[in-house]
Motif scaffolding. Structure first.
Motif, PDB file in Angstrom:
ATOM      1  N   ALA A   1       0.840  -1.202   0.000  1.00  0.00           N
ATOM      2  CA  ALA A   1       0.000   0.000   0.000  1.00  0.00           C
ATOM      3  C   ALA A   1       0.875   1.252   0.000  1.00  0.00           C
ATOM      4  O   ALA A   1       0.613   2.200  -0.744  1.00  0.00           O
ATOM      5  N   LYS A   2       1.918   1.270   0.807  1.00  0.00           N
ATOM      6  CA  LYS A   2       2.844   2.402   0.841  1.00  0.00           C
ATOM      7  C   LYS A   2       3.545   2.569  -0.507  1.00  0.00           C
ATOM      8  O   LYS A   2       3.677   3.681  -1.014  1.00  0.00           O
ATOM      9  N   PHE A   3       3.966   1.462  -1.089  1.00  0.00           N
ATOM     10  CA  PHE A   3       4.630   1.503  -2.392  1.00  0.00           C
ATOM     11  C   PHE A   3       3.688   2.075  -3.449  1.00  0.00           C
ATOM     12  O   PHE A   3       4.093   2.887  -4.278  1.00  0.00           O
ATOM     13  N   SER A   4       2.424   1.655  -3.442  1.00  0.00           N
ATOM     14  CA  SER A   4       1.447   2.125  -4.431  1.00  0.00           C
ATOM     15  C   SER A   4       1.203   3.625  -4.315  1.00  0.00           C
ATOM     16  O   SER A   4       0.926   4.292  -5.313  1.00  0.00           O
ATOM     17  N   GLN A   5       1.292   4.177  -3.100  1.00  0.00           N
ATOM     18  CA  GLN A   5       1.125   5.615  -2.921  1.00  0.00           C
ATOM     19  C   GLN A   5       2.303   6.388  -3.492  1.00  0.00           C
ATOM     20  O   GLN A   5       2.138   7.495  -3.988  1.00  0.00           O
TER      21      GLN A   5
ATOM     22  N   GLY B   1       2.017   2.233 -11.206  1.00  0.00           N
ATOM     23  CA  GLY B   1       2.265   0.878 -11.672  1.00  0.00           C
ATOM     24  C   GLY B   1       2.248  -0.103 -10.515  1.00  0.00           C
ATOM     25  O   GLY B   1       2.034   0.257  -9.361  1.00  0.00           O
ATOM     26  N   SER B   2       2.488  -1.348 -10.857  1.00  0.00           N
ATOM     27  CA  SER B   2       2.462  -2.374  -9.814  1.00  0.00           C
ATOM     28  C   SER B   2       3.811  -3.080  -9.746  1.00  0.00           C
ATOM     29  O   SER B   2       4.506  -3.204 -10.742  1.00  0.00           O
ATOM     30  N   PRO B   3       4.142  -3.550  -8.568  1.00  0.00           N
ATOM     31  CA  PRO B   3       5.426  -4.242  -8.421  1.00  0.00           C
ATOM     32  C   PRO B   3       5.406  -5.615  -9.088  1.00  0.00           C
ATOM     33  O   PRO B   3       4.362  -6.231  -9.243  1.00  0.00           O
ATOM     34  N   ILE B   4       6.587  -6.064  -9.478  1.00  0.00           N
ATOM     35  CA  ILE B   4       6.733  -7.402 -10.054  1.00  0.00           C
ATOM     36  C   ILE B   4       6.737  -8.429  -8.936  1.00  0.00           C
ATOM     37  O   ILE B   4       6.095  -9.462  -9.028  1.00  0.00           O
ATOM     38  N   ARG B   5       7.478  -8.127  -7.866  1.00  0.00           N
ATOM     39  CA  ARG B   5       7.519  -9.033  -6.720  1.00  0.00           C
ATOM     40  C   ARG B   5       7.924  -8.265  -5.472  1.00  0.00           C
ATOM     41  O   ARG B   5       8.575  -7.227  -5.548  1.00  0.00           O
TER      42      ARG B   5
ATOM     43  N   LYS C   1      21.786  -4.156   4.438  1.00  0.00           N
ATOM     44  CA  LYS C   1      22.618  -3.278   5.269  1.00  0.00           C
ATOM     45  C   LYS C   1      22.426  -3.545   6.764  1.00  0.00           C
ATOM     46  O   LYS C   1      22.199  -2.629   7.553  1.00  0.00           O
ATOM     47  N   GLY C   2      22.476  -4.810   7.132  1.00  0.00           N
ATOM     48  CA  GLY C   2      22.448  -5.180   8.537  1.00  0.00           C
ATOM     49  C   GLY C   2      21.099  -5.142   9.212  1.00  0.00           C
ATOM     50  O   GLY C   2      21.018  -5.141  10.443  1.00  0.00           O
ATOM     51  N   GLN C   3      20.016  -5.126   8.442  1.00  0.00           N
ATOM     52  CA  GLN C   3      18.686  -5.092   9.056  1.00  0.00           C
ATOM     53  C   GLN C   3      17.654  -5.807   8.180  1.00  0.00           C
ATOM     54  O   GLN C   3      17.840  -5.917   6.970  1.00  0.00           O
ATOM     55  N   PRO C   4      16.562  -6.248   8.792  1.00  0.00           N
ATOM     56  CA  PRO C   4      15.476  -6.836   8.004  1.00  0.00           C
ATOM     57  C   PRO C   4      14.875  -5.789   7.076  1.00  0.00           C
ATOM     58  O   PRO C   4      14.763  -4.611   7.442  1.00  0.00           O
ATOM     59  N   ALA C   5      14.515  -6.229   5.880  1.00  0.00           N
ATOM     60  CA  ALA C   5      14.013  -5.279   4.883  1.00  0.00           C
ATOM     61  C   ALA C   5      13.011  -5.956   3.962  1.00  0.00           C
ATOM     62  O   ALA C   5      12.899  -7.180   3.925  1.00  0.00           O
ATOM     63  N   TRP C   6      12.279  -5.123   3.248  1.00  0.00           N
ATOM     64  CA  TRP C   6      11.419  -5.581   2.165  1.00  0.00           C
ATOM     65  C   TRP C   6      12.110  -5.202   0.862  1.00  0.00           C
ATOM     66  O   TRP C   6      12.553  -4.072   0.701  1.00  0.00           O
ATOM     67  N   GLU C   7      12.191  -6.143  -0.062  1.00  0.00           N
ATOM     68  CA  GLU C   7      12.721  -5.863  -1.405  1.00  0.00           C
ATOM     69  C   GLU C   7      11.552  -5.867  -2.377  1.00  0.00           C
ATOM     70  O   GLU C   7      10.813  -6.843  -2.462  1.00  0.00           O
ATOM     71  N   ILE C   8      11.403  -4.764  -3.108  1.00  0.00           N
ATOM     72  CA  ILE C   8      10.335  -4.665  -4.101  1.00  0.00           C
ATOM     73  C   ILE C   8      10.972  -4.434  -5.461  1.00  0.00           C
ATOM     74  O   ILE C   8      11.707  -3.469  -5.654  1.00  0.00           O
ATOM     75  N   ARG C   9      10.683  -5.318  -6.393  1.00  0.00           N
ATOM     76  CA  ARG C   9      11.169  -5.186  -7.772  1.00  0.00           C
ATOM     77  C   ARG C   9      10.013  -4.689  -8.626  1.00  0.00           C
ATOM     78  O   ARG C   9       8.898  -5.201  -8.531  1.00  0.00           O
ATOM     79  N   TYR C  10      10.282  -3.707  -9.477  1.00  0.00           N
ATOM     80  CA  TYR C  10       9.226  -3.131 -10.296  1.00  0.00           C
ATOM     81  C   TYR C  10       9.832  -2.521 -11.555  1.00  0.00           C
ATOM     82  O   TYR C  10      11.038  -2.302 -11.642  1.00  0.00           O
ATOM     83  N   TRP C  11       8.970  -2.248 -12.537  1.00  0.00           N
ATOM     84  CA  TRP C  11       9.410  -1.549 -13.742  1.00  0.00           C
ATOM     85  C   TRP C  11       9.529  -0.067 -13.426  1.00  0.00           C
ATOM     86  O   TRP C  11       8.652   0.507 -12.785  1.00  0.00           O
TER      87      TRP C  11
END
Length: 173
Positions: free
Chosen positions: A116-120, A124-128, A135-145
């Motif tokens: 939802a944050k990414f869409s704001q 477009g929409s993310p691929i995955r 960098k030493g912390q938990p993260a979300w990876e979002i791949r998109y065009w």
């Protein structure tokens, strides 16, 4: 010397339609079995790592029910296991080489909140989207065009805890 009648009438042996079908069926079966064995052997190392990640998450991470297991490679390779504990609370466990990091999903950014944050912030929409370690912390990876040029993909890394942007990479083709 004359050939006998039976020798003169002999034909070269040929395969009947039934024999051709048996041979073709056997060959197709051989190819299918070989393909299945090849895929199983090629995938066996990944599956063994996945089973070990599940075992560690249950024994050391306190999970009793596993919902998802993914591997993420960036700075290092980590297994991320999502599941519930005995009280029904959903957790994510990052299994690093030297430590186990355990985060309660309700106190951090869930996948739905991150999308939802990414869409704001992006059109477009993310691929995955996958959980990872950056960098030493938990993260979300979002791949998109990329929005400007649809010819390039981009990777955004967001903090798992509060969703702030950590870094963007534009992948060249």
């Amino acid at each position: 010397m004359n050939l006998s009648r039976s020798e003169g009438q002999r034909k070269t042996p040929s395969l009947s339609l039934g024999r051709w079908i048996v041979i073709l069926t056997g060959f197709i079966l051989f190819v299918i079995v070989s393909l299945v064995l090849f895929v199983r052997s090629a995938d066996s190392e990944y599956r063994a790592g996945e089973k070990q990640a599940i075992r560690i998450a249950k024994e050391q991470g306190g999970l009793s029910e596993i919902a998802d297991v993914v591997t993420h490679t960036w700075d290092e390779t980590v297994w991320v296991v999502t599941g519930k504990d005995s009280e029904g609370e959903t957790w994510m466990v990052w299994e690093r080489q030297e430590e186990l990091v355990r985060k309660k999903l309700s106190e951090n950014m869930s996948e739905e909140q991150m999308l939802a944050k990414f869409s704001q912030e992006h059109s477009g929409s993310p691929i995955r989207i996958i959980p990872g370690w950056f960098k030493g912390q938990p993260a979300w990876e979002i791949r998109y065009w990329s929005e400007k040029e649809k010819q390039h993909q981009s990777l955004d890394f967001y903090s798992f805890e509060d969703g702030h942007m950590l870094r963007t990479y534009v992948l060249s083709s």
